[in-house]
Design an enzyme around this catalytic site. Sequence first.
Site, PDB file in Angstrom:
ATOM      1  N   HIS A  57       3.522  -2.090   3.210  1.00  0.00           N
ATOM      2  CA  HIS A  57       3.540  -0.744   2.645  1.00  0.00           C
ATOM      3  C   HIS A  57       4.869  -0.461   1.944  1.00  0.00           C
ATOM      4  O   HIS A  57       5.926  -0.842   2.438  1.00  0.00           O
ATOM      5  CB  HIS A  57       3.335   0.312   3.738  1.00  0.00           C
ATOM      6  CG  HIS A  57       2.000   0.248   4.400  1.00  0.00           C
ATOM      7  ND1 HIS A  57       1.714  -0.661   5.404  1.00  0.00           N
ATOM      8  CD2 HIS A  57       0.858   0.953   4.203  1.00  0.00           C
ATOM      9  CE1 HIS A  57       0.454  -0.496   5.809  1.00  0.00           C
ATOM     10  NE2 HIS A  57      -0.088   0.477   5.096  1.00  0.00           N
ATOM     11  N   ASP A  96       0.789  -1.237   0.000  1.00  0.00           N
ATOM     12  CA  ASP A  96       0.000   0.000   0.000  1.00  0.00           C
ATOM     13  C   ASP A  96       0.825   1.293   0.000  1.00  0.00           C
ATOM     14  O   ASP A  96       1.965   1.325   0.477  1.00  0.00           O
ATOM     15  CB  ASP A  96      -0.905   0.030   1.240  1.00  0.00           C
ATOM     16  CG  ASP A  96      -2.126  -0.851   1.096  1.00  0.00           C
ATOM     17  OD1 ASP A  96      -2.100  -1.759   0.252  1.00  0.00           O
ATOM     18  OD2 ASP A  96      -3.101  -0.632   1.841  1.00  0.00           O
TER      19      ASP A  96
END
Length: 254
Positions: free
Chosen positions: A221, A74
């Site tokens: 992430h 992400d």
Amino acid sequence: MARLTASQRNIAITVASVIALIAAIAGALAVSGYNKAQAKESKPAVDAKPTRPVPIEIVHMPESGGKAVNITIDDGPDPTWTPKVLEVLKQNDVKAVFCVVGPQAKAHPDLIKEILAAGHRLCDHSMTHDTGMDKKSEAYQSQEILDAQRMIEQAAGGVKVQYWRAPGGAFTPFNRKLAAAHGMRPLGWNVDSKDFEKPGVGAIVSTVKHEVAGGPTLLFHDGGGKRDQTVAALEKVLPWLKQQGYTFSFPKIY
């Protein structure tokens, strides 16, 4: 050579006129067909509609079934960390879904194309990563989702975004339905590696090991800050998952 009579000359002129008219009509039809074909070819890929309805339910399960997991990344793309994440995935022969933020995609179209070239998939992760978007108007949610989709697909050269992940899990019935209507399956997660909090490589790895049995979709992430811990954790987690008999898949779309 015998001369043509007036009657024969008139017939010849009429025949020639008919032939010229037929040729003109054929030429016009050919040009029209060509123009239609050109218009069809030049139509932007981002306008393409899904071939069948995309479910509005949030997906977690892998396409392949069995003992498979989905790796999701992400908040990128980030010029420092996305290439490092891509390299770790390549070394382990793992495909992932990159949930990207609209302005980041616009700023780094080269990275979006690199993600796709490596066989990964794209997910719309909104314009501003507003984790409170579920408390705001439908007009605001639409702008967050659709503006990001346009930016990502433009950066991708027209390749369709296949998933929608609400920041912080801020899904609503409205934004799930909207995303699905635009060809994007709402995408959740089961295992939050907590790498966003930068707790240390060991803590990230431990979280994944303890929680992976609870569900197949893992969250990491590559954006939102320094991600050296994420890169190092993936270097340990991906081989470990293989040793435990896990395979790697994409989340189901249909």
